[in-house]
Design a protein around this motif. Structure first.
Motif, PDB file in Angstrom:
ATOM      1  N   GLY A  77     -12.385  15.417  16.906  1.00 54.45           N
ATOM      2  CA  GLY A  77     -12.825  14.162  17.506  1.00 54.45           C
ATOM      3  C   GLY A  77     -11.633  13.281  17.813  1.00 54.45           C
ATOM      4  N   GLU A  78     -11.928  12.087  18.246  1.00 52.02           N
ATOM      5  CA  GLU A  78     -10.895  11.146  18.657  1.00 52.02           C
ATOM      6  C   GLU A  78     -10.213  10.501  17.453  1.00 52.02           C
ATOM      7  N   PRO A  79      -8.879  10.502  17.411  1.00 47.55           N
ATOM      8  CA  PRO A  79      -8.167   9.791  16.343  1.00 47.55           C
ATOM      9  C   PRO A  79      -8.357   8.282  16.501  1.00 47.55           C
ATOM     10  N   TRP A  80      -8.110   7.545  15.427  1.00 42.65           N
ATOM     11  CA  TRP A  80      -8.215   6.090  15.454  1.00 42.65           C
ATOM     12  C   TRP A  80      -7.191   5.502  14.509  1.00 42.65           C
ATOM     13  N   THR A  81      -7.004   4.195  14.595  1.00 46.03           N
ATOM     14  CA  THR A  81      -6.125   3.497  13.669  1.00 46.03           C
ATOM     15  C   THR A  81      -6.980   2.624  12.766  1.00 46.03           C
ATOM     16  N   ALA A  82      -6.488   2.419  11.545  1.00 45.40           N
ATOM     17  CA  ALA A  82      -7.246   1.638  10.568  1.00 45.40           C
ATOM     18  C   ALA A  82      -6.315   0.720   9.803  1.00 45.40           C
ATOM     19  N   ASP A  83      -6.866  -0.391   9.363  1.00 50.55           N
ATOM     20  CA  ASP A  83      -6.143  -1.302   8.488  1.00 50.55           C
ATOM     21  C   ASP A  83      -6.058  -0.627   7.119  1.00 50.55           C
ATOM     22  N   PRO A  84      -4.874  -0.446   6.560  1.00 53.13           N
ATOM     23  CA  PRO A  84      -4.724   0.258   5.281  1.00 53.13           C
ATOM     24  C   PRO A  84      -5.538  -0.324   4.129  1.00 53.13           C
ATOM     25  N   VAL A  85      -5.855  -1.613   4.165  1.00 48.17           N
ATOM     26  CA  VAL A  85      -6.627  -2.184   3.064  1.00 48.17           C
ATOM     27  C   VAL A  85      -8.069  -1.693   3.052  1.00 48.17           C
ATOM     28  N   HIS A  86      -8.515  -1.069   4.141  1.00 50.70           N
ATOM     29  CA  HIS A  86      -9.880  -0.543   4.222  1.00 50.70           C
ATOM     30  C   HIS A  86      -9.927   0.977   4.081  1.00 50.70           C
ATOM     31  N   VAL A  87      -8.831   1.577   3.611  1.00 54.39           N
ATOM     32  CA  VAL A  87      -8.764   3.033   3.500  1.00 54.39           C
ATOM     33  C   VAL A  87      -8.517   3.419   2.048  1.00 54.39           C
ATOM     34  N   ARG A  88      -9.240   4.444   1.602  1.00 51.08           N
ATOM     35  CA  ARG A  88      -9.027   4.981   0.260  1.00 51.08           C
ATOM     36  C   ARG A  88      -9.145   6.497   0.312  1.00 51.08           C
ATOM     37  N   THR A  89      -8.733   7.138  -0.756  1.00 48.05           N
ATOM     38  CA  THR A  89      -8.823   8.592  -0.861  1.00 48.05           C
ATOM     39  C   THR A  89     -10.288   9.018  -0.826  1.00 48.05           C
ATOM     40  N   ALA A 100       1.854   3.300  12.073  1.00 45.29           N
ATOM     41  CA  ALA A 100       2.563   2.647  13.174  1.00 45.29           C
ATOM     42  C   ALA A 100       2.095   1.203  13.254  1.00 45.29           C
ATOM     43  N   ASP A 101       3.036   0.284  13.364  1.00 46.06           N
ATOM     44  CA  ASP A 101       2.733  -1.146  13.521  1.00 46.06           C
ATOM     45  C   ASP A 101       1.814  -1.676  12.427  1.00 46.06           C
ATOM     46  N   GLY A 102       2.001  -1.209  11.196  1.00 51.63           N
ATOM     47  CA  GLY A 102       1.222  -1.712  10.074  1.00 51.63           C
ATOM     48  C   GLY A 102      -0.182  -1.150   9.966  1.00 51.63           C
ATOM     49  N   ARG A 103      -0.537  -0.209  10.822  1.00 49.51           N
ATOM     50  CA  ARG A 103      -1.863   0.419  10.771  1.00 49.51           C
ATOM     51  C   ARG A 103      -1.687   1.906  10.508  1.00 49.51           C
ATOM     52  N   TRP A 104      -2.709   2.513   9.907  1.00 44.25           N
ATOM     53  CA  TRP A 104      -2.653   3.943   9.617  1.00 44.25           C
ATOM     54  C   TRP A 104      -3.380   4.712  10.701  1.00 44.25           C
ATOM     55  N   GLN A 105      -2.780   5.817  11.090  1.00 45.72           N
ATOM     56  CA  GLN A 105      -3.371   6.682  12.102  1.00 45.72           C
ATOM     57  C   GLN A 105      -4.179   7.755  11.391  1.00 45.72           C
ATOM     58  N   LEU A 106      -5.462   7.845  11.748  1.00 47.24           N
ATOM     59  CA  LEU A 106      -6.383   8.775  11.110  1.00 47.24           C
ATOM     60  C   LEU A 106      -7.032   9.666  12.158  1.00 47.24           C
ATOM     61  N   GLU A 107      -7.403  10.873  11.736  1.00 52.62           N
ATOM     62  CA  GLU A 107      -8.138  11.803  12.593  1.00 52.62           C
ATOM     63  C   GLU A 107      -9.371  12.272  11.846  1.00 52.62           C
ATOM     64  N   PRO A 108     -10.490  12.476  12.551  1.00 49.20           N
ATOM     65  CA  PRO A 108     -11.680  13.002  11.888  1.00 49.20           C
ATOM     66  C   PRO A 108     -11.393  14.371  11.269  1.00 49.20           C
ATOM     67  N   LEU A 109     -12.033  14.666  10.151  1.00 50.33           N
ATOM     68  CA  LEU A 109     -11.830  15.957   9.481  1.00 50.33           C
ATOM     69  C   LEU A 109     -12.204  17.136  10.356  1.00 50.33           C
ATOM     70  N   HIS A 110     -13.235  16.976  11.176  1.00 51.35           N
ATOM     71  CA  HIS A 110     -13.764  18.112  11.931  1.00 51.35           C
ATOM     72  C   HIS A 110     -13.663  17.909  13.436  1.00 51.35           C
ATOM     73  N   LEU A 157       0.824  -1.196   0.000  1.00 51.35           N
ATOM     74  CA  LEU A 157       0.000   0.000   0.000  1.00 51.35           C
ATOM     75  C   LEU A 157       0.864   1.254   0.000  1.00 51.35           C
ATOM     76  N   ARG A 158       0.407   2.238  -0.731  1.00 50.40           N
ATOM     77  CA  ARG A 158       1.071   3.541  -0.779  1.00 50.40           C
ATOM     78  C   ARG A 158       0.331   4.448   0.185  1.00 50.40           C
ATOM     79  N   ALA A 159       1.025   4.935   1.162  1.00 50.03           N
ATOM     80  CA  ALA A 159       0.394   5.807   2.149  1.00 50.03           C
ATOM     81  C   ALA A 159       0.135   7.182   1.544  1.00 50.03           C
ATOM     82  N   PRO A 160      -1.002   7.797   1.888  1.00 45.50           N
ATOM     83  CA  PRO A 160      -1.254   9.164   1.436  1.00 45.50           C
ATOM     84  C   PRO A 160      -0.334  10.120   2.174  1.00 45.50           C
ATOM     85  N   GLY A 161      -0.338  11.363   1.778  1.00 43.92           N
ATOM     86  CA  GLY A 161       0.444  12.379   2.478  1.00 43.92           C
ATOM     87  C   GLY A 161      -0.234  12.755   3.788  1.00 43.92           C
TER      88      GLY A 161
END
Length: 102
Positions: free
Chosen positions: A66-78, A54-64, A30-34
């Motif tokens: 809220g609490e950040p979370w981690t996600a499996d990269p295979v379930h994330v898209r632009t 970190a540890d093979g998971r992507w760290q995401l934050e809500p746009l507006h 997977l290619r990580a976004p910026g």
């Protein structure tokens, strides 16, 4: 020939995976976004921004906020423009001085 709107939207819904098809059972690299790029976590249906990995998971934050979370990269898209707008509308507060008359 330029892409149509539908072709552009379809392309935006592709996972952020690179490379040629892999044999079944192997993961695509997977290619990580910026950092700060808007993405959608398909497992939660949430629009957020990419903050790192970190540890093979992507760290995401809500746009507006809220609490950040981690996600499996295979379930994330632009995130598409429409998804970002809808998310912004969902979090917008109504204007205090707007009155509806019938």
């Amino acid at each position: 020939m330029p892409k149509t709107y539908d072709e552009h939207e379809a392309e935006q819904h592709q996972p952020l995976a690179t490379g040629s098809p892999q044999p079944e059972g192997e993961l695509l690299p997977l290619r990580a976004p910026g950092v700060g790029d808007p993405v959608v976590d398909l497992s939660r249906g949430i629009v957020g921004t990419y903050q790192g990995a970190a540890d093979g998971r992507w760290q995401l934050e809500p746009l507006h906020g809220g609490e950040p979370w981690t996600a499996d990269p295979v379930h994330v898209r632009t995130a598409t423009v429409n998804e970002r707008i809808r998310d912004g509308m969902r979090h917008a507060e109504p204007a205090a001085d707007v009155r509806y008359t019938g």
